[in-house]
Scaffold this motif. Structure first.
Motif, PDB file in Angstrom:
ATOM      1  N   LEU A 330       0.822  -1.211   0.000  1.00  0.00           N
ATOM      2  CA  LEU A 330       0.000   0.000   0.000  1.00  0.00           C
ATOM      3  C   LEU A 330       0.859   1.266   0.000  1.00  0.00           C
ATOM      4  N   GLU A 331       2.024   1.181   0.631  1.00  0.00           N
ATOM      5  CA  GLU A 331       2.911   2.340   0.767  1.00  0.00           C
ATOM      6  C   GLU A 331       4.314   1.985   0.264  1.00  0.00           C
ATOM      7  N   PRO A 332       4.513   1.957  -1.039  1.00  0.00           N
ATOM      8  CA  PRO A 332       5.786   1.483  -1.579  1.00  0.00           C
ATOM      9  C   PRO A 332       6.985   2.360  -1.237  1.00  0.00           C
ATOM     10  N   ASP A 333       6.762   3.561  -0.745  1.00  0.00           N
ATOM     11  CA  ASP A 333       7.867   4.428  -0.329  1.00  0.00           C
ATOM     12  C   ASP A 333       7.996   4.520   1.192  1.00  0.00           C
ATOM     13  N   LEU A 334       7.391   3.591   1.915  1.00  0.00           N
ATOM     14  CA  LEU A 334       7.383   3.655   3.368  1.00  0.00           C
ATOM     15  C   LEU A 334       8.789   3.690   3.986  1.00  0.00           C
ATOM     16  N   PRO A 335       9.754   2.870   3.529  1.00  0.00           N
ATOM     17  CA  PRO A 335      11.077   2.930   4.166  1.00  0.00           C
ATOM     18  C   PRO A 335      11.696   4.319   4.152  1.00  0.00           C
ATOM     19  N   SER A 336      11.641   5.006   3.009  1.00  0.00           N
ATOM     20  CA  SER A 336      12.251   6.330   2.938  1.00  0.00           C
ATOM     21  C   SER A 336      11.529   7.310   3.851  1.00  0.00           C
ATOM     22  N   ARG A 337      10.217   7.176   3.992  1.00  0.00           N
ATOM     23  CA  ARG A 337       9.463   8.078   4.855  1.00  0.00           C
ATOM     24  C   ARG A 337       9.735   7.795   6.332  1.00  0.00           C
TER      25      ARG A 337
END
Length: 411
Positions: A330-337
């Protein structure tokens, strides 16, 4: 220093490779293979997206070592170099920006749906219970077939590295073939491949040795293992710890801890008890036991949602890498955030329809169809109803089964 700064620290692996941070995308079965079971172009698109997620490691979904044995109609199977150009595209996309990309290699054993094979193979002729009869009764493997399978794992690993993947993960969890060899419920052999814990783990250890010999000392080799299979009389934590000790001596670079099987799927398929959800890291207590026994790096997957909880697991010394699966759908950029402090936690929530027998399927199919959207260069759709996911998945699975070409040498 930020509350999550420990997640940004690099990790040096025993083989000499270094992960740029402590967050990994754990394996998710993408089911984006072609009719010939090569990587579809959508896998390239999907992993290009995840390569820009901020994660230090991406682990592919299960790539099968034998095209005659598929767990799902659209699995990728790697037996030789026939798909090498597209495998190279996949690996190149996944490594964008310096991310490590490891291919997970697997064999389903008895966990093959009837519409793919009526007679799968396994350590012993013990069928999967429950699951509405979706799986046929397997045939017990012959000694020479077991030796052939060990060679297939090594061959697939070698092809993965030649294609540009930076490492491999051997899937020994979730009730697939290696997990079946480890469990006394599914391995009732009395020869050199079963009969006691030492012989039950021989298959895994032989595979690890063959893979290491194929890829070399400087290439990361990971193993994913169950803490237990949560079945009475099955693979226990004590047996798992004994296997872990052997893996440490076998120079495994990263041990991923998970749990569950198709017969006991609550944690594997994302439907745990409320108390388990509340503490986030489902298998943290077992990881602590592993840490007391061995020094090899540990990755823990299952339940992580909050950045501070992830960081605490690292700073406390319990684990070395946090594995994220469904949150990155659902949140493919979660690690960077998480790493930048822009997000404190994942907003991922269970996708259920309120019918106990269907909730696990709803969870699985909802997330799988979101992967398909990203493979088509679309954004995940958080508004999609779980029933829509079930319908789309069932439709695609039916069509793919009908279109599936006959493979030479069917089991």
């Amino acid at each position: 220093m930020t509350p999550t700064s420990s997640l940004a620290e690099p990790l040096a692996l025993p083989c000499g490779a270094t992960l740029r941070n402590r967050i990994a995308k754990s394996a998710l079965s993408e089911q984006l293979g072609t009719r010939a079971h090569g990587p579809d172009h959508r896998l390239v698109t999907l992993y290009d997206r995840w390569a820009r997620s901020g994660a230090g490691l991406l682990i592919t979904g299960n790539v099968m070592v034998d095209g005659r044995a598929l767990g799902e109609p659209r699995n990728v199977a790697v037996e030789d170099d026939r798909h090498l150009p597209r495998l190279q595209e996949w690996a190149t996309a996944a490594k964008t920006g310096g991310t490590h990309a490891w291919m997970q290699i697997n064999h389903p054993g008895r966990q093959v749906p009837r519409n793919l094979s009526n007679t799968p193979v396994a350590p012993s002729a013990i069928p999967v219970t429950g699951m509405a009869g979706a799986f046929g009764t397997p045939r017990a493997l012959e000694h020479e077939e077991i030796l052939d399978l060990i060679g297939r794992y090594a061959a697939t690993a070698g092809i993965a590295i030649r294609a540009g993947f930076t490492g491999v993960q051997i899937h020994a969890a979730h009730g697939y073939l290696i997990s079946q060899f480890l469990s006394p419920l599914t391995n009732q052999r009395t020869d050199e491949w079963g009969g006691d814990p030492a012989r039950r783990r021989r298959f895994l250890l032989e595979i690890v040795a063959a893979v290491r010999a194929e890829v070399g000392a400087g290439t990361p080799v990971s193993v994913k293992i169950n803490s237990a299979d949560f079945k009475r009389g099955g693979f226990t934590e004590d047996e798992s710890l004994a296997v872990v000790a052997e893996l440490a001596r076998a120079s495994v670079d990263l041990l991923e801890i998970s749990g569950g099987t198709y017969e006991a799927p609550a944690l594997m398929l994302g439907n745990p008890k409320a108390s388990t959800v509340a503490r986030e890291a489902y298998f943290l207590e077992f990881a602590r036991k592993v840490r007391e026994e061995v020094s090899m790096p540990i990755m823990l997957t299952g339940g992580f949602r909050t950045g501070s909880v992830m960081a605490d697991a690292i700073t406390g010394g319990d684990i070395d890498v946090v594995g994220l699966g469904r949150p990155m759908v659902l949140e493919p950029d979660l690690p960077s955030r998480i790493l930048s402090g822009d997000a404190a936690a994942s907003s991922t929530r269970p996708r259920r329809i309120g019918v106990a027998k269907l909730d696990a399927a709803a969870e699985l199919t909802w997330h799988t169809t979101q992967l398909w959207r990203m493979g088509d260069a679309k954004e995940p759709d958080a508004r999609q109803h779980p029933l829509v996911g079930i319908a789309r998945y069932a439709s695609a699975a039916g069509l793919d089964t009908l279109r599936r070409p006959l493979r030479r040498g069917q089991y």
